[in-house]
Design a protein around this motif. Structure first.
Motif, PDB file in Angstrom:
ATOM      1  N   GLY A  73       0.801  -1.224   0.000  1.00 54.99           N
ATOM      2  CA  GLY A  73       0.000   0.000   0.000  1.00 54.99           C
ATOM      3  C   GLY A  73       0.834   1.274   0.000  1.00 54.99           C
ATOM      4  N   LYS A  74       2.136   1.166  -0.250  1.00 51.77           N
ATOM      5  CA  LYS A  74       3.027   2.328  -0.264  1.00 51.77           C
ATOM      6  C   LYS A  74       3.467   2.637  -1.695  1.00 51.77           C
ATOM      7  CE  LYS A  74       3.081   2.478   4.262  1.00 51.77           C
ATOM      8  NZ  LYS A  74       2.368   3.533   5.007  1.00 51.77           N
ATOM      9  N   ASN A  75       3.571   3.921  -2.018  1.00 50.22           N
ATOM     10  CA  ASN A  75       4.102   4.334  -3.307  1.00 50.22           C
ATOM     11  C   ASN A  75       5.621   4.361  -3.233  1.00 50.22           C
ATOM     12  OD1 ASN A  75       1.616   4.810  -4.702  1.00 50.22           O
ATOM     13  ND2 ASN A  75       1.366   6.674  -3.482  1.00 50.22           N
ATOM     14  N   ILE A  76       6.260   3.586  -4.101  1.00 47.18           N
ATOM     15  CA  ILE A  76       7.716   3.492  -4.104  1.00 47.18           C
ATOM     16  C   ILE A  76       8.218   3.626  -5.541  1.00 47.18           C
ATOM     17  CG2 ILE A  76       7.700   1.977  -2.076  1.00 47.18           C
ATOM     18  CD1 ILE A  76       8.367  -0.364  -4.016  1.00 47.18           C
ATOM     19  N   ALA A  77       9.528   3.623  -5.701  1.00 43.47           N
ATOM     20  CA  ALA A  77      10.155   3.536  -7.021  1.00 43.47           C
ATOM     21  C   ALA A  77      11.131   2.375  -6.998  1.00 43.47           C
ATOM     22  CB  ALA A  77      10.875   4.834  -7.376  1.00 43.47           C
ATOM     23  N   VAL A  78      11.386   1.810  -8.170  1.00 46.53           N
ATOM     24  CA  VAL A  78      12.346   0.710  -8.303  1.00 46.53           C
ATOM     25  C   VAL A  78      13.346   1.069  -9.390  1.00 46.53           C
ATOM     26  CG1 VAL A  78      12.670  -1.709  -8.952  1.00 46.53           C
ATOM     27  CG2 VAL A  78      10.737  -1.063  -7.497  1.00 46.53           C
ATOM     28  N   ILE A  79      14.620   0.913  -9.071  1.00 48.48           N
ATOM     29  CA  ILE A  79      15.710   1.134 -10.029  1.00 48.48           C
ATOM     30  C   ILE A  79      16.490  -0.164 -10.185  1.00 48.48           C
ATOM     31  CG2 ILE A  79      17.890   2.344 -10.449  1.00 48.48           C
ATOM     32  CD1 ILE A  79      16.767   4.711  -8.859  1.00 48.48           C
ATOM     33  N   ILE A  80      16.766  -0.555 -11.422  1.00 50.37           N
ATOM     34  CA  ILE A  80      17.676  -1.661 -11.684  1.00 50.37           C
ATOM     35  C   ILE A  80      19.048  -1.054 -11.963  1.00 50.37           C
ATOM     36  CG2 ILE A  80      18.106  -3.736 -13.045  1.00 50.37           C
ATOM     37  CD1 ILE A  80      15.390  -3.681 -11.563  1.00 50.37           C
ATOM     38  N   SER A  81      20.068  -1.506 -11.235  1.00 47.85           N
ATOM     39  CA  SER A  81      21.395  -0.899 -11.362  1.00 47.85           C
ATOM     40  C   SER A  81      22.410  -1.885 -11.924  1.00 47.85           C
ATOM     41  CB  SER A  81      21.881  -0.381 -10.003  1.00 47.85           C
ATOM     42  OG  SER A  81      22.206  -1.462  -9.148  1.00 47.85           O
ATOM     43  N   ASP A  82      23.417  -1.336 -12.566  1.00 45.53           N
ATOM     44  CA  ASP A  82      24.526  -2.105 -13.102  1.00 45.53           C
ATOM     45  C   ASP A  82      25.808  -1.370 -12.736  1.00 45.53           C
ATOM     46  OD1 ASP A  82      25.957  -4.007 -14.491  1.00 45.53           O
ATOM     47  OD2 ASP A  82      25.561  -3.166 -16.469  1.00 45.53           O
ATOM     48  N   THR A  83      26.922  -2.081 -12.734  1.00 48.99           N
ATOM     49  CA  THR A  83      28.214  -1.460 -12.465  1.00 48.99           C
ATOM     50  C   THR A  83      28.895  -1.167 -13.790  1.00 48.99           C
ATOM     51  OG1 THR A  83      28.421  -2.686 -10.395  1.00 48.99           O
ATOM     52  CG2 THR A  83      30.421  -1.710 -11.298  1.00 48.99           C
ATOM     53  N   GLN A  84      29.150   0.093 -14.066  1.00 45.23           N
ATOM     54  CA  GLN A  84      29.741   0.479 -15.346  1.00 45.23           C
ATOM     55  C   GLN A  84      30.823   1.524 -15.135  1.00 45.23           C
ATOM     56  OE1 GLN A  84      26.695   1.717 -18.108  1.00 45.23           O
ATOM     57  NE2 GLN A  84      25.616  -0.235 -18.031  1.00 45.23           N
ATOM     58  N   GLY A  85      31.747   1.581 -16.087  1.00 48.00           N
ATOM     59  CA  GLY A  85      32.775   2.613 -16.082  1.00 48.00           C
ATOM     60  C   GLY A  85      32.256   3.875 -16.741  1.00 48.00           C
ATOM     61  N   ARG A  86      33.091   4.913 -16.755  1.00 50.08           N
ATOM     62  CA  ARG A  86      32.707   6.189 -17.351  1.00 50.08           C
ATOM     63  C   ARG A  86      33.824   6.696 -18.246  1.00 50.08           C
ATOM     64  NH1 ARG A  86      33.377   8.450 -12.047  1.00 50.08           N
ATOM     65  NH2 ARG A  86      34.721   6.620 -12.111  1.00 50.08           N
ATOM     66  N   ALA A  87      33.460   7.367 -19.297  1.00 53.22           N
ATOM     67  CA  ALA A  87      34.479   7.914 -20.201  1.00 53.22           C
ATOM     68  C   ALA A  87      35.394   8.881 -19.445  1.00 53.22           C
ATOM     69  CB  ALA A  87      33.803   8.638 -21.366  1.00 53.22           C
ATOM     70  N   PHE A  88      36.688   8.737 -19.664  1.00 52.57           N
ATOM     71  CA  PHE A  88      37.720   9.632 -19.131  1.00 52.57           C
ATOM     72  C   PHE A  88      37.903   9.525 -17.614  1.00 52.57           C
ATOM     73  CE2 PHE A  88      35.560  11.936 -22.683  1.00 52.57           C
ATOM     74  CZ  PHE A  88      36.513  11.640 -23.652  1.00 52.57           C
ATOM     75  N   ARG A  89      37.290   8.513 -16.973  1.00 51.12           N
ATOM     76  CA  ARG A  89      37.453   8.354 -15.520  1.00 51.12           C
ATOM     77  C   ARG A  89      37.806   6.897 -15.224  1.00 51.12           C
ATOM     78  NH1 ARG A  89      36.614  13.267 -12.653  1.00 51.12           N
ATOM     79  NH2 ARG A  89      35.864  12.083 -10.879  1.00 51.12           N
ATOM     80  N   GLU A  90      38.670   6.680 -14.231  1.00 53.77           N
ATOM     81  CA  GLU A  90      38.987   5.331 -13.795  1.00 53.77           C
ATOM     82  C   GLU A  90      37.920   4.841 -12.824  1.00 53.77           C
ATOM     83  OE1 GLU A  90      41.248   3.338 -14.782  1.00 53.77           O
ATOM     84  OE2 GLU A  90      42.512   4.665 -15.979  1.00 53.77           O
ATOM     85  N   GLY A  91      37.802   3.530 -12.726  1.00 47.25           N
ATOM     86  CA  GLY A  91      36.874   2.938 -11.765  1.00 47.25           C
ATOM     87  C   GLY A  91      35.464   2.842 -12.297  1.00 47.25           C
ATOM     88  N   ALA A  92      34.656   2.051 -11.604  1.00 48.54           N
ATOM     89  CA  ALA A  92      33.264   1.829 -11.992  1.00 48.54           C
ATOM     90  C   ALA A  92      32.335   2.298 -10.881  1.00 48.54           C
ATOM     91  CB  ALA A  92      33.023   0.349 -12.281  1.00 48.54           C
ATOM     92  N   ILE A  93      31.116   2.638 -11.264  1.00 49.99           N
ATOM     93  CA  ILE A  93      30.124   3.094 -10.290  1.00 49.99           C
ATOM     94  C   ILE A  93      28.774   2.437 -10.603  1.00 49.99           C
ATOM     95  CG2 ILE A  93      31.231   5.331  -9.931  1.00 49.99           C
ATOM     96  CD1 ILE A  93      29.097   6.558 -11.750  1.00 49.99           C
TER      97      ILE A  93
END
Length: 256
Positions: A149-169
């Motif tokens: 009975g609660k209004n929520i949101a759902v996000i599906i997440s993945d681990t990805q890198g980014r252009a010009f940056r080291e590491g993944a988020i």
């Protein structure tokens, strides 16, 4: 004004198998932890959990590499079976280099290796990005909203890198219940000037926040609740998809 955001990892979710009902596993884990949904909670779910429950897993032994895959395997040092899987999940190869293949996936995401991941699955298996992450998020959200009975949101997440940056988020690849981008154009800054082009990729920010608890290795926490996100009601939407986060190719100055 309350500016606190809580990041709550759900413990006790078992290793997920094909056909498992993620919504029920989430509710059981919350019950064991003594947690209930609040209005405006945002649930972030790792794509690994979605892939396993939907049976969206590739057996690399069943793949026969094409000549193109064999050639790219020599260039990248990757296993030819994995390269063929990457090609099959892609609509365009953007760039190839030592140990990486940047492609555009069938979903429109531009990322390394078509988002295929070999972590947290049995040896010889790999996980592509879920077939329709928005639909997966929508089904889980509607089930949980009907149950609680609660209004929520759902996000599906993945681990990805980014252009010009080291590491993944943590990066959002699917969403339901709220807009993934907050357009703040027209609002005033601290000096009274109107913002002109400011938009915030809130779905990605929330995915990254969740990954602080979710982890990337053996933490075993594929689901995280974010509580106290003040802009939930402002961005509430029954029809949101992840598409507004994807920059159209005609505006991509790095890909011609």
């Amino acid at each position: 004004m309350d500016m606190e955001i809580k990041i709550i990892g759900l413990e006790g979710i078992p290793l997920i198998k094909k056909g498992d009902d993620l919504s029920q596993l989430i509710l059981k884990a919350m019950e064991k932890q003594g947690i209930q949904f609040f209005e405006g909670d945002i649930l972030v779910i790792a794509e690994t959990a979605i892939a396993k429950s939907e049976g969206n897993v590739i057996n690399l032994k069943d793949i026969k590499p094409s000549p193109k895959a064999l050639d790219m395997a020599n260039t990248t040092g990757k296993d030819a079976d994995l390269v063929e899987a990457i090609l099959q999940e892609s609509v365009e190869v953007v760039e190839v280099g030592p140990d990486f293949i940047i492609t555009e996936t069938k979903h429109g995401f531009v990322c390394a290796n078509a988002g295929i991941d070999e972590s947290n699955v049995d040896q010889g298996l790999a996980k592509p990005i879920p077939t329709d992450p928005d639909s997966s998020a929508h089904k889980i959200r509607k089930t949980l909203e009907n149950e609680t009975g609660k209004n929520i949101a759902v996000i599906i997440s993945d681990t990805q890198g980014r252009a010009f940056r080291e590491g993944a988020i943590g990066t959002a690849i699917g969403i339901s219940g709220m807009l993934p981008v907050w357009d703040r154009a027209g609002e005033l800054d601290l000096y009274g000037r109107k913002l002109k082009t400011t938009s915030i990729a809130v779905a990605d920010e929330l995915s990254s926040a969740a990954s602080l608890v979710m982890g990337q290795a053996d933490e075993g926490i594929p689901v995280v609740i974010l509580r106290g996100v003040s802009y939930f009601q402002k961005l509430r939407s029954e029809f949101a998809t992840i598409k507004s986060l994807i920059r159209p190719k005609k505006y991509d100055v790095f890909r011609k």
